[in-house]
Design a protein around this motif. Sequence first.
Motif, PDB file in Angstrom:
ATOM      1  N   ARG A 311       1.076  45.479   0.005  1.00 52.54           N
ATOM      2  CA  ARG A 311       0.247  45.626   0.659  1.00 52.54           C
ATOM      3  C   ARG A 311      -0.961  46.745  -0.195  1.00 52.54           C
ATOM      4  N   LEU A 312      -0.289  47.803  -0.274  1.00 53.39           N
ATOM      5  CA  LEU A 312      -1.236  48.712  -1.386  1.00 53.39           C
ATOM      6  C   LEU A 312      -1.698  48.240  -2.489  1.00 53.39           C
ATOM      7  N   THR A 313      -1.196  47.556  -3.301  1.00 54.12           N
ATOM      8  CA  THR A 313      -1.573  46.753  -4.334  1.00 54.12           C
ATOM      9  C   THR A 313      -2.713  45.937  -3.864  1.00 54.12           C
ATOM     10  N   ALA A 314      -2.630  45.075  -2.971  1.00 53.36           N
ATOM     11  CA  ALA A 314      -3.758  44.306  -2.559  1.00 53.36           C
ATOM     12  C   ALA A 314      -4.889  45.040  -2.282  1.00 53.36           C
ATOM     13  N   GLU A 315      -4.779  46.087  -1.448  1.00 55.43           N
ATOM     14  CA  GLU A 315      -5.912  47.121  -0.872  1.00 55.43           C
ATOM     15  C   GLU A 315      -6.617  47.871  -2.025  1.00 55.43           C
ATOM     16  N   VAL A 316      -5.610  48.121  -2.909  1.00 54.63           N
ATOM     17  CA  VAL A 316      -6.035  48.928  -3.820  1.00 54.63           C
ATOM     18  C   VAL A 316      -7.110  47.888  -4.770  1.00 54.63           C
ATOM     19  N   LYS A 317      -6.640  46.727  -5.108  1.00 55.29           N
ATOM     20  CA  LYS A 317      -7.664  45.865  -5.779  1.00 55.29           C
ATOM     21  C   LYS A 317      -8.938  45.588  -4.915  1.00 55.29           C
ATOM     22  N   THR A 318      -8.720  45.298  -3.859  1.00 53.50           N
ATOM     23  CA  THR A 318     -10.013  44.951  -3.024  1.00 53.50           C
ATOM     24  C   THR A 318     -11.087  46.427  -3.079  1.00 53.50           C
ATOM     25  N   ALA A 319     -10.451  47.657  -2.993  1.00 54.50           N
ATOM     26  CA  ALA A 319     -11.209  48.755  -2.929  1.00 54.50           C
ATOM     27  C   ALA A 319     -11.837  49.011  -4.381  1.00 54.50           C
TER      28      ALA A 319
ATOM     29  N   VAL B 235      -1.565  51.405   5.300  1.00 54.48           N
ATOM     30  CA  VAL B 235      -1.827  51.178   4.069  1.00 54.48           C
ATOM     31  C   VAL B 235      -3.643  51.276   3.978  1.00 54.48           C
ATOM     32  N   PRO B 236      -4.148  50.696   5.075  1.00 58.84           N
ATOM     33  CA  PRO B 236      -5.820  50.689   4.689  1.00 58.84           C
ATOM     34  C   PRO B 236      -6.304  52.045   5.084  1.00 58.84           C
ATOM     35  N   LEU B 241      -8.671  57.195   2.674  1.00 57.13           N
ATOM     36  CA  LEU B 241      -8.506  58.394   2.364  1.00 57.13           C
ATOM     37  C   LEU B 241      -8.771  58.735   1.116  1.00 57.13           C
ATOM     38  N   LEU B 242      -7.744  57.661  -0.039  1.00 63.87           N
ATOM     39  CA  LEU B 242      -7.941  58.073  -1.150  1.00 63.87           C
ATOM     40  C   LEU B 242      -9.389  57.726  -1.935  1.00 63.87           C
ATOM     41  N   ARG B 243     -10.054  56.873  -1.199  1.00 61.40           N
ATOM     42  CA  ARG B 243     -11.607  56.565  -1.680  1.00 61.40           C
ATOM     43  C   ARG B 243     -12.282  57.520  -1.126  1.00 61.40           C
ATOM     44  N   ASP B 244     -12.479  57.914   0.136  1.00 59.34           N
ATOM     45  CA  ASP B 244     -13.556  58.899   0.828  1.00 59.34           C
ATOM     46  C   ASP B 244     -13.325  60.285   0.705  1.00 59.34           C
ATOM     47  N   GLU B 245     -11.894  60.468   0.506  1.00 59.01           N
ATOM     48  CA  GLU B 245     -11.505  61.940   0.718  1.00 59.01           C
ATOM     49  C   GLU B 245     -11.096  62.364  -0.448  1.00 59.01           C
ATOM     50  N   ALA B 246     -10.281  62.000  -1.163  1.00 60.84           N
ATOM     51  CA  ALA B 246      -9.763  62.357  -2.269  1.00 60.84           C
ATOM     52  C   ALA B 246     -10.545  62.165  -3.542  1.00 60.84           C
ATOM     53  N   LYS B 247     -11.154  60.976  -3.126  1.00 57.61           N
ATOM     54  CA  LYS B 247     -12.258  60.442  -4.298  1.00 57.61           C
ATOM     55  C   LYS B 247     -11.357  59.880  -5.596  1.00 57.61           C
TER      56      LYS B 247
END
Lengths: 322, 249
Positions: A311-319, B235-236, B241-247
Amino acid sequence: MPTILAVTEQRDGALRKVSLEVVSAARTLADALGAEVHALVLASGAVSGAEQLGAHGADKVLAVTHADFARYSPDGFAATVAEQGKGAAAIVFAATATGRDLAPRVAAKLGAGLATDATELAVDGGKIVATRPVYGGKALQKVRLEAAPAIVSIRPNTVPATASAKAGVMEPVAAPAFTARVTVTGIKAAASAALDVAEAPVVVSGGRGLREPEQFKLLEDLAAAFGNAAVGASRAVVDAGWREHGAQVGQTGKTVSPNLYVAVGISGAIQHLAGMRTARTIVAINRDKDAPIFKVADYGVVGDLFEILPRLTAEVKTARGD
Amino acid sequence: MKIAVCLKRVPDTTAKIAIAAGGAGIDEAGLKFVPNPYDEFALEEALKLKEAAGAGETVVYSLGGDAVQETLRTALAMGMDRAVHLQGTGSADPLEVARALAAELAGGGYDLILFGKLAVDDYNHAVGPMVAEILGLPCITAISALTIAGGTASAEREVEGGLEQVTCPLPAVLTCDKGLNSPRLPSLKGIMAAKKKPLDVKPAAVTAGRVSVVGLTLPPERKAGRIVGEGADAVPELVRLLRDEAKVL
């Protein structure tokens, strides 16, 4: 004017990123000491990226071209750096495989004080003070280098590369005579990803919680999703033969300072924590909510890593817009 | 084949470190000490090379106070032939340590002088290559594979993203990395035999040098983090948090 010599590294004719950090660190010292920065480039021909050295604070770029310098030549590099650095106030290296090999040789040739693997440099009363992690990162030692030249190496990713426009005048310099007894005959590319855990901006590490070596595929997928990540490992899985020793993070492995460290299925033994606690952001994924790794993690997820990782891998790809 | 190994006594890597009063060193009270783990690779390689050659001598050196004799006995129990204790205090300046060792190693007639790639206490990576410079010997650092043939050492050393293949003629100084071998444990027979093996004590002069320790501190505690949630459903939020807070995304 006193000089600070910044020893840069190239691979396959391209300047390595860590060298901009070395020049930036040298610039900061030079500004505090009223000195000039001379960046030293050792290669067998032109080095792409060398023009960036001026933009990062080099007053001069000393280019030493020698047929033996296509690869690292311990004897030739040591003779050249000692020759160029003998009158310098300081010599700055990167604490890389090359810099760690080279800096002590130069210090011995010049009878100079050495502080390796510094994470911070300062000037106090005209002398350089280096902060360096010791005991694998369990403590921080401050050492003062009492005489010139002061020789330091800086750990990759700890001193930022900073723009500081200087002339960067290119000056060809001849290599001194040397006898090459040690010869690098070749370089085998690593079997795993090309990024090294000590240098990568993102490190995803796995431990016993992955249960079997094949499951590291899940971490390799996550590393690929980040795009700039290396795969690390705990001592337990390296000692079990699941991963190469070069991937080990901790006191008997590598000490890392990435922007992001993701610890997956790693409980957090004291010698592992010592090796990664200087990461800017730490994420821990573990099924045991009481695991020590959560005490150093900025963000923790408790649960089954085999469900969480895909799930994390998929969400990181999306992000990242893939 | 005559081989020297330089060994350092260091705090156990599983031990917690406390800072001593004065703030420049560690509190050694109750601390367990072990042979430096990287030096164990050097010891194992020396023993293997002598076994393969069928003849020769292996000598282990250590610089420090009387406590290093216990560490030297461990090396003798692993199978080293004899030990030399260089009695003296260490220095924050690796060059001074290297000079003291080199003074003793010079004239020893060694084909190989082996070190660990670093000591897990001061993390210098320095004394091995410095000894090589002082003695005028070729040196390969941080080797994870080694072949000796026809008076030449062929080694591999890890570099970022690969393995450098490196050769040099003997005599040489080599520093050893993990991956080179699996160090043996001392056998009961070895432990008994070690008690009777020669352990010479010699004074070593180590001067302060050019490096002064001005402070030793514990690293800053990381600020308390948080548990984002449980299982894949967290996970979402983690990625946000990794994107908006920790950048970092």
